[in-house]
Design a protein around this motif. Structure first.
Motif, PDB file in Angstrom:
ATOM      1  N   CYS A  11      24.866  68.906  24.730  1.00 15.77           N
ATOM      2  CA  CYS A  11      25.889  68.577  24.041  1.00 15.77           C
ATOM      3  C   CYS A  11      25.792  69.356  22.779  1.00 15.77           C
ATOM      4  CB  CYS A  11      26.553  67.390  23.967  1.00 15.77           C
ATOM      5  SG  CYS A  11      26.988  66.603  25.289  1.00 15.77           S
ATOM      6  N   SER A  12      26.523  70.393  22.499  1.00 19.19           N
ATOM      7  CA  SER A  12      26.418  71.233  21.190  1.00 19.19           C
ATOM      8  C   SER A  12      25.021  71.699  20.875  1.00 19.19           C
ATOM      9  CB  SER A  12      26.904  70.077  19.893  1.00 19.19           C
ATOM     10  OG  SER A  12      28.316  69.768  20.221  1.00 19.19           O
ATOM     11  N   LYS A  22      26.984  72.713  34.459  1.00 22.18           N
ATOM     12  CA  LYS A  22      28.555  72.561  34.835  1.00 22.18           C
ATOM     13  C   LYS A  22      28.145  71.227  36.145  1.00 22.18           C
ATOM     14  CE  LYS A  22      31.586  76.373  34.322  1.00 22.18           C
ATOM     15  NZ  LYS A  22      32.233  77.383  34.728  1.00 22.18           N
ATOM     16  N   PHE A  23      29.062  70.301  36.149  1.00 17.23           N
ATOM     17  CA  PHE A  23      28.911  69.145  37.145  1.00 17.23           C
ATOM     18  C   PHE A  23      30.208  69.154  38.036  1.00 17.23           C
ATOM     19  CE2 PHE A  23      26.071  68.513  33.772  1.00 17.23           C
ATOM     20  CZ  PHE A  23      24.838  67.740  34.387  1.00 17.23           C
ATOM     21  N   LEU A  24      30.163  68.848  39.260  1.00 13.84           N
ATOM     22  CA  LEU A  24      31.513  68.161  39.661  1.00 13.84           C
ATOM     23  C   LEU A  24      31.658  66.874  39.700  1.00 13.84           C
ATOM     24  CD1 LEU A  24      33.689  68.928  42.064  1.00 13.84           C
ATOM     25  CD2 LEU A  24      31.896  68.555  43.679  1.00 13.84           C
ATOM     26  N   VAL A  25      32.773  66.234  39.212  1.00 18.02           N
ATOM     27  CA  VAL A  25      32.911  65.066  38.893  1.00 18.02           C
ATOM     28  C   VAL A  25      34.094  64.594  39.632  1.00 18.02           C
ATOM     29  CG1 VAL A  25      31.945  65.059  36.719  1.00 18.02           C
ATOM     30  CG2 VAL A  25      34.362  65.346  36.736  1.00 18.02           C
ATOM     31  N   GLU A  76      35.396  70.777  38.368  1.00 19.22           N
ATOM     32  CA  GLU A  76      34.182  71.331  37.831  1.00 19.22           C
ATOM     33  C   GLU A  76      34.466  71.031  36.289  1.00 19.22           C
ATOM     34  OE1 GLU A  76      34.113  75.125  39.000  1.00 19.22           O
ATOM     35  OE2 GLU A  76      33.728  74.574  41.146  1.00 19.22           O
ATOM     36  N   THR A  77      33.313  70.564  35.489  1.00 16.17           N
ATOM     37  CA  THR A  77      33.365  70.341  33.988  1.00 16.17           C
ATOM     38  C   THR A  77      32.339  70.712  33.335  1.00 16.17           C
ATOM     39  OG1 THR A  77      33.916  69.028  32.204  1.00 16.17           O
ATOM     40  CG2 THR A  77      32.958  68.024  33.930  1.00 16.17           C
ATOM     41  N   CYS A  78      32.189  70.967  32.134  1.00 14.71           N
ATOM     42  CA  CYS A  78      30.785  71.460  31.345  1.00 14.71           C
ATOM     43  C   CYS A  78      30.091  70.348  30.848  1.00 14.71           C
ATOM     44  CB  CYS A  78      31.244  72.260  30.360  1.00 14.71           C
ATOM     45  SG  CYS A  78      31.734  74.121  30.613  1.00 14.71           S
ATOM     46  N   ALA A  79      28.979  70.199  30.706  1.00 16.44           N
ATOM     47  CA  ALA A  79      28.029  69.154  30.455  1.00 16.44           C
ATOM     48  C   ALA A  79      28.484  68.524  28.956  1.00 16.44           C
ATOM     49  CB  ALA A  79      26.754  69.432  30.298  1.00 16.44           C
ATOM     50  N   SER A  80      28.969  69.764  28.044  1.00 11.05           N
ATOM     51  CA  SER A  80      29.512  69.303  26.901  1.00 11.05           C
ATOM     52  C   SER A  80      30.607  68.160  26.736  1.00 11.05           C
ATOM     53  CB  SER A  80      29.664  70.655  25.932  1.00 11.05           C
ATOM     54  OG  SER A  80      30.555  71.379  26.497  1.00 11.05           O
ATOM     55  N   TYR A  81      31.323  68.213  27.997  1.00 12.28           N
ATOM     56  CA  TYR A  81      32.468  67.269  27.771  1.00 12.28           C
ATOM     57  C   TYR A  81      32.482  66.070  28.786  1.00 12.28           C
ATOM     58  CZ  TYR A  81      35.411  71.252  26.660  1.00 12.28           C
ATOM     59  OH  TYR A  81      35.642  72.689  25.754  1.00 12.28           O
ATOM     60  N   ILE A  82      31.178  65.898  28.961  1.00 15.11           N
ATOM     61  CA  ILE A  82      30.529  64.419  29.658  1.00 15.11           C
ATOM     62  C   ILE A  82      29.765  63.695  28.683  1.00 15.11           C
ATOM     63  CG2 ILE A  82      29.491  63.495  31.568  1.00 15.11           C
ATOM     64  CD1 ILE A  82      29.804  66.130  32.954  1.00 15.11           C
ATOM     65  N   ARG A  83      29.865  62.326  28.922  1.00 13.96           N
ATOM     66  CA  ARG A  83      29.191  61.308  28.087  1.00 13.96           C
ATOM     67  C   ARG A  83      28.904  60.276  28.996  1.00 13.96           C
ATOM     68  NH1 ARG A  83      33.438  58.923  23.382  1.00 13.96           N
ATOM     69  NH2 ARG A  83      34.591  57.742  24.829  1.00 13.96           N
ATOM     70  N   PRO A  84      28.086  59.407  28.782  1.00 11.94           N
ATOM     71  CA  PRO A  84      27.730  57.904  29.466  1.00 11.94           C
ATOM     72  C   PRO A  84      29.057  56.981  29.038  1.00 11.94           C
ATOM     73  CG  PRO A  84      25.827  58.552  28.169  1.00 11.94           C
ATOM     74  CD  PRO A  84      27.014  59.682  27.842  1.00 11.94           C
TER      75      PRO A  84
END
Length: 316
Positions: A158-159, A199-202, A219-227
């Motif tokens: 992220c960033s 990128k991830f499939l969620v 599909e979404t970028c890793a920078s838009y994902i958090r635990p």
């Protein structure tokens, strides 16, 4: 077809007699590879249910070896063009079709048996034939076994910084968006697969497809994902100016308590839209920020730029 093609636990796709390569092919797992006639095996379906069990149990049945094939390796990322011969996932199985048009938002118009329907990119794959125990045309790279599912353990970035959290397929996370009207909201989702370097499939927990028939995948970028944030001790009552997350329209939205009402209710101010809404206590949680791979509780966020005066000025 080779008698030793399938082993117990293999991930396969099964079609009905006479359907051939057009499908649909349904995902299943081999329970018993070969019967005495050396032409059948016992499988447990992953998407089809037993009609005699009120749909509560997956279907277990005997199938012919000639109507089964191994699950093809997953190709990391694919773009399709008009006229491509593809397999499309719909109605719980993979069916052969042709790309008719390229639509917006990673969608395609696919023709199948005289009908046309929209399909998300992640529900498409190039069509291949299963011949002599292999896929034709061959995959360029088959380092990953087509039988065993991959276990995903990655460092999300992220960033341009490592988040410090490891994720596996199936991990429950929260996903944000910069789409207009959804900025700042976080939606609960599950990691389905890794489809590229970042990128991830969620699959969302509450958001559904346009027709409302199944949970939305994208599909979404890793920078838009958090635990998912850790659980904190229960809050008896929130206070004015306390930062909270509000459960609204299936997502968590950041706001600030502007008024404490009776009956365990609150008025929450949203700086992004300069509006106030009323919420029950049960639809609030203490706000936490995911910063440099760590969760920072709301009461610590002042050191990262939160200003009570800014909130008060905007409310004047």
């Amino acid at each position: 077809m080779s008698q030793t093609l399938f082993n117990k636990g293999d991930q396969v796709e099964v079609t009905r007699p006479g359907h051939g390569s057009t499908g649909p092919y349904y995902p299943a797992m081999v329970l018993r590879p070969v019967f005495k006639d050396k032409a059948h095996m016992l499988v447990q379906h992953q998407t089809l249910t037993n009609p005699n069990a009120d749909g509560s149990k997956t279907l277990i049945e005997i199938v012919e070896l000639r109507n089964a094939r191994l699950v093809p390796p997953r190709e990391l990322y694919q773009f399709f063009k008009v006229g491509d011969d593809v397999d499309a996932y719909r109605d719980k199985g993979w069916s052969r079709g042709t790309v008719r048009d390229i639509l917006e938002n990673s969608k395609y118009l696919v023709a199948f048996q005289g009908q046309e329907f929209q399909c998300q990119q992640f529900n498409l794959r190039l069509h291949r034939e299963w011949e002599d125990d292999s896929w034709v045309p061959h995959f360029q790279e088959e380092k990953t076994s087509p039988v065993k599912s991959r276990k995903l353990v990655l460092k999300l970035k992220c960033s341009n910084r490592t988040s410090g959290a490891s994720f596996e397929n199936g991990t429950v996370v929260e996903v944000s968006s910069d789409e207009e009207g959804y900025e700042g909201a976080w939606y609960t989702a599950k990691i389905i697969d890794h489809i590229g370097s970042d990128k991830f499939l969620v699959e969302y927990e509450h958001l559904v497809t346009d027709d409302g028939t199944e949970l939305l995948r994208e599909e979404t970028c890793a920078s838009y994902i958090r635990p998912c944030p850790p659980r904190l001790p229960p809050v008896a009552q929130f206070k004015v100016l306390q930062k909270v997350d509000t459960l609204y329209n299936d997502g968590w939205w950041k706001g600030t308590i502007s008024k404490v009402l009776s009956g365990s209710k609150y008025v929450v101010y949203f700086s992004s839209t300069n509006e106030e809404l009323e919420f029950k206590h049960s639809n609030l949680r203490p706000h936490q920020d995911w910063i440099n791979g760590r969760w920072i509780h709301g009461y610590m966020v002042n050191i990262y730029g939160y200003d009570h005066k800014e909130f008060a000025d905007k409310r004047k």
